[in-house]
Design an enzyme around this catalytic site. Structure first.
Site, PDB file in Angstrom:
ATOM      1  N   ALA A 109      34.994  -8.033  19.322  1.00  0.00           N
ATOM      2  CA  ALA A 109      35.508  -7.184  20.409  1.00  0.00           C
ATOM      3  C   ALA A 109      36.358  -6.017  19.920  1.00  0.00           C
ATOM      4  CB  ALA A 109      36.290  -8.030  21.406  1.00  0.00           C
TER       5      ALA A 109
ATOM      6  N   ARG B 270      35.160  -3.292  18.869  1.00  0.00           N
ATOM      7  CA  ARG B 270      34.462  -2.038  19.236  1.00  0.00           C
ATOM      8  C   ARG B 270      33.194  -2.364  20.018  1.00  0.00           C
ATOM      9  NH1 ARG B 270      31.981  -0.773  13.160  1.00  0.00           N
ATOM     10  NH2 ARG B 270      30.012  -1.847  13.557  1.00  0.00           N
TER      11      ARG B 270
ATOM     12  N   VAL C 254      33.430 -15.578  12.637  1.00  0.00           N
ATOM     13  CA  VAL C 254      32.882 -16.603  13.547  1.00  0.00           C
ATOM     14  C   VAL C 254      31.977 -17.609  12.830  1.00  0.00           C
ATOM     15  CG1 VAL C 254      33.059 -15.204  15.654  1.00  0.00           C
ATOM     16  CG2 VAL C 254      30.955 -15.098  14.268  1.00  0.00           C
TER      17      VAL C 254
ATOM     18  N   TYR D  37      16.989 -10.587  12.316  1.00  0.00           N
ATOM     19  CA  TYR D  37      17.711 -10.372  13.579  1.00  0.00           C
ATOM     20  C   TYR D  37      16.906 -10.902  14.779  1.00  0.00           C
ATOM     21  CZ  TYR D  37      20.365  -7.466  16.992  1.00  0.00           C
ATOM     22  OH  TYR D  37      21.117  -6.998  18.038  1.00  0.00           O
TER      23      TYR D  37
ATOM     24  N   THR E 118      14.701 -13.256  14.779  1.00  0.00           N
ATOM     25  CA  THR E 118      14.733 -14.722  14.713  1.00  0.00           C
ATOM     26  C   THR E 118      16.044 -15.255  15.270  1.00  0.00           C
ATOM     27  OG1 THR E 118      13.311 -14.674  12.763  1.00  0.00           O
ATOM     28  CG2 THR E 118      14.599 -16.679  13.118  1.00  0.00           C
TER      29      THR E 118
ATOM     30  N   LYS F 297      18.137 -13.736  17.336  1.00  0.00           N
ATOM     31  CA  LYS F 297      18.302 -13.440  18.764  1.00  0.00           C
ATOM     32  C   LYS F 297      17.385 -14.313  19.639  1.00  0.00           C
ATOM     33  CE  LYS F 297      21.592 -10.364  18.725  1.00  0.00           C
ATOM     34  NZ  LYS F 297      22.950 -10.856  19.039  1.00  0.00           N
TER      35      LYS F 297
HETATM   36  N1  LIG Z   1      23.767  -1.903  20.370  1.00  0.00           N
HETATM   37  C1  LIG Z   1      22.618  -2.367  20.789  1.00  0.00           C
HETATM   38  O1  LIG Z   1      21.687  -1.587  21.072  1.00  0.00           O
HETATM   39  C2  LIG Z   1      22.388  -3.847  20.941  1.00  0.00           C
HETATM   40  C3  LIG Z   1      21.174  -4.265  21.513  1.00  0.00           C
HETATM   41  C4  LIG Z   1      20.937  -5.619  21.659  1.00  0.00           C
HETATM   42  C5  LIG Z   1      21.890  -6.549  21.280  1.00  0.00           C
HETATM   43  N2  LIG Z   1      23.065  -6.132  20.722  1.00  0.00           N
HETATM   44  C6  LIG Z   1      24.018  -7.173  20.333  1.00  0.00           C
HETATM   45  O2  LIG Z   1      25.238  -6.952  21.006  1.00  0.00           O
HETATM   46  C7  LIG Z   1      26.338  -7.410  20.186  1.00  0.00           C
HETATM   47  C8  LIG Z   1      27.338  -6.284  19.981  1.00  0.00           C
HETATM   48  O3  LIG Z   1      26.686  -5.192  19.355  1.00  0.00           O
HETATM   49  P1  LIG Z   1      27.342  -3.748  19.154  1.00  0.00           P
HETATM   50  O4  LIG Z   1      26.222  -2.788  19.264  1.00  0.00           O
HETATM   51  O5  LIG Z   1      28.537  -3.596  20.006  1.00  0.00           O
HETATM   52  O6  LIG Z   1      27.704  -3.852  17.584  1.00  0.00           O
HETATM   53  P2  LIG Z   1      28.920  -3.249  16.717  1.00  0.00           P
HETATM   54  O7  LIG Z   1      28.407  -3.256  15.316  1.00  0.00           O
HETATM   55  O8  LIG Z   1      29.411  -1.968  17.296  1.00  0.00           O
HETATM   56  O9  LIG Z   1      30.066  -4.344  16.904  1.00  0.00           O
HETATM   57  C9  LIG Z   1      29.916  -5.650  16.410  1.00  0.00           C
HETATM   58  C10 LIG Z   1      31.290  -6.236  16.155  1.00  0.00           C
HETATM   59  O10 LIG Z   1      31.119  -7.571  15.640  1.00  0.00           O
HETATM   60  C11 LIG Z   1      32.061  -7.770  14.601  1.00  0.00           C
HETATM   61  N3  LIG Z   1      31.616  -8.818  13.679  1.00  0.00           N
HETATM   62  C12 LIG Z   1      30.598  -8.766  12.786  1.00  0.00           C
HETATM   63  N4  LIG Z   1      30.535  -9.899  12.075  1.00  0.00           N
HETATM   64  C13 LIG Z   1      31.530 -10.701  12.534  1.00  0.00           C
HETATM   65  C14 LIG Z   1      31.982 -12.003  12.194  1.00  0.00           C
HETATM   66  N5  LIG Z   1      31.366 -12.715  11.226  1.00  0.00           N
HETATM   67  N6  LIG Z   1      33.034 -12.523  12.857  1.00  0.00           N
HETATM   68  C15 LIG Z   1      33.656 -11.815  13.832  1.00  0.00           C
HETATM   69  N7  LIG Z   1      33.277 -10.568  14.198  1.00  0.00           N
HETATM   70  C16 LIG Z   1      32.228 -10.023  13.559  1.00  0.00           C
HETATM   71  C17 LIG Z   1      32.132  -6.402  13.912  1.00  0.00           C
HETATM   72  O11 LIG Z   1      33.304  -6.299  13.103  1.00  0.00           O
HETATM   73  C18 LIG Z   1      32.103  -5.452  15.099  1.00  0.00           C
HETATM   74  O12 LIG Z   1      33.407  -5.169  15.595  1.00  0.00           O
HETATM   75  C19 LIG Z   1      25.694  -7.921  18.891  1.00  0.00           C
HETATM   76  O13 LIG Z   1      25.493  -9.310  18.967  1.00  0.00           O
HETATM   77  C20 LIG Z   1      24.375  -7.187  18.866  1.00  0.00           C
HETATM   78  O14 LIG Z   1      23.438  -7.870  18.064  1.00  0.00           O
HETATM   79  C21 LIG Z   1      23.339  -4.808  20.545  1.00  0.00           C
END
Ligand SMILES: NC(=O)c1ccc[n+]([C@@H]2O[C@H](COP(=O)([O-])OP(=O)(O)OC[C@H]3O[C@@H](n4cnc5c(N)ncnc54)[C@H](O)[C@@H]3O)[C@@H](O)[C@H]2O)c1
Length: 257
Positions: free
Chosen positions: A18, A20, A68, A158, A160, A162
């Site tokens: 959370a 960003r 996590v 990824y 797999t 998801k």
């Molecule tokens: N952006 C997209 O288009 C999109 C589409 C589908 C799904 N998602 C999913 O939504 C979620 C958020 O994506 P986002 O685009 O905001 O990504 P992002 O990269 O902007 O943010 C991800 C956050 O997760 C944190 N993080 C990574 N590894 C971690 C760990 N081991 N422990 C704790 N925190 C950790 C990072 O530090 C970062 O702050 C993800 O699960 C992503 O796979 C994103």
């Protein structure tokens, strides 16, 4: 002592990843909805912006640093959240990473890291938090899947993970339903965040052109914003959504999730 520990009405939500992006928007939204929010990310200092934004808007938040995918860090983080904010009854498994490559170039480390964060991370966080939900006889788990679960070039790891999270979600719904706990997955399409900016950079694409091209393929003719996903999570964790469980909601601006 916090309001929630004292038996007050404020429920506690944990949003992972959370600092960003989608996680930050979701944390802000759940705080606006009235939850006290644990803003969890790899490094506590990176959560400061999200926490400050929530507090400036009159909400209550706690920044927590944890990986996590690390069992000891997860149990310490959840114990701290329970002690400082109150028992967590909402969990949003949002933390995520990508390590994209075509299969023949994908390394063992690319595979393992993506499984570590998405699969092991969601498992450890949910196992730690469900004890509080079961005790309270109320809980909500929302896990971030993706349209990539349906198959996406360069994302064998990824996709797999998801898709695996969809099976995880459905099993949580079956096991925890009788304790008043629902579990659902949100599967976003293209959302403007650092993650998709990094994808454009890796492909050597100009960001604005890349967004315009992606938006042209989306029926609502725009890219998604983190707030689009936050709104969906807000619904799924709401009191009125208690009969919605085990579902995967594609939030992709069109039907083809
Ligand atoms: N952006 C997209 O288009 C999109 C589409 C589908 C799904 N998602 C999913 O939504 C979620 C958020 O994506 P986002 O685009 O905001 O990504 P992002 O990269 O902007 O943010 C991800 C956050 O997760 C944190 N993080 C990574 N590894 C971690 C760990 N081991 N422990 C704790 N925190 C950790 C990072 O530090 C970062 O702050 C993800 O699960 C992503 O796979 C994103």
């Amino acid at each position: 002592m916090s309001e929630a520990v004292a038996g007050g009405p404020q429920r506690v939500a944990v949003v992972t990843g959370a600092a960003r992006g989608i996680g930050a928007a979701t944390a802000r939204r759940l705080a606006a909805d009235g939850f006290a929010v644990a803003v969890l990310d790899l490094r506590e200092e990176d959560t400061a912006g999200t926490v400050a934004g929530i507090e400036q808007a009159g909400g209550r938040a706690l920044g927590v640093g944890a990986d996590v995918g690390d069992a000891d860090q997860v149990s310490a983080a959840v114990a701290r959240i329970a002690a400082e904010l109150g028992p967590p009854l909402v969990l949003v498994n949002n933390a995520g990473v990508t390590r994209d490559n075509l299969l023949f170039r994908m390394t063992d480390a690319d595979w393992d890291l993506v499984m570590h964060v998405h699969l092991r991370g969601s498992f450890l966080m949910t196992r730690a938090v469900q004890a509080h939900m079961v005790e309270a006889h109320w809980g909500r788990v929302v896990t971030l899947s993706s349209t990539s679960a349906l198959g996406n070039r360069g994302q064998a790891n990824y996709a797999t993970a998801k898709a695996g999270l969809q099976g995880f979600t459905k099993t949580l719904a079956v096991e925890l339903g009788k304790y008043g706990v629902t579990a659902n997955a949100v599967a976003p399409g293209f959302i403007v965040t650092e993650m998709t900016r990094a994808t454009a950079a890796r492909l050597g694409r100009d960001w604005d052109e890349y967004v315009a091209e992606r938006a042209a393929g989306i029926p609502v003719a725009r890219a998604g914003q983190p707030e689009d996903i936050a709104h969906t999570v807000s619904f799924l964790v709401s009191e009125g959504a208690g009969f919605v469980s085990g579902q995967v909601l594609y939030v992709a601006g069109g039907p083809r999730g």
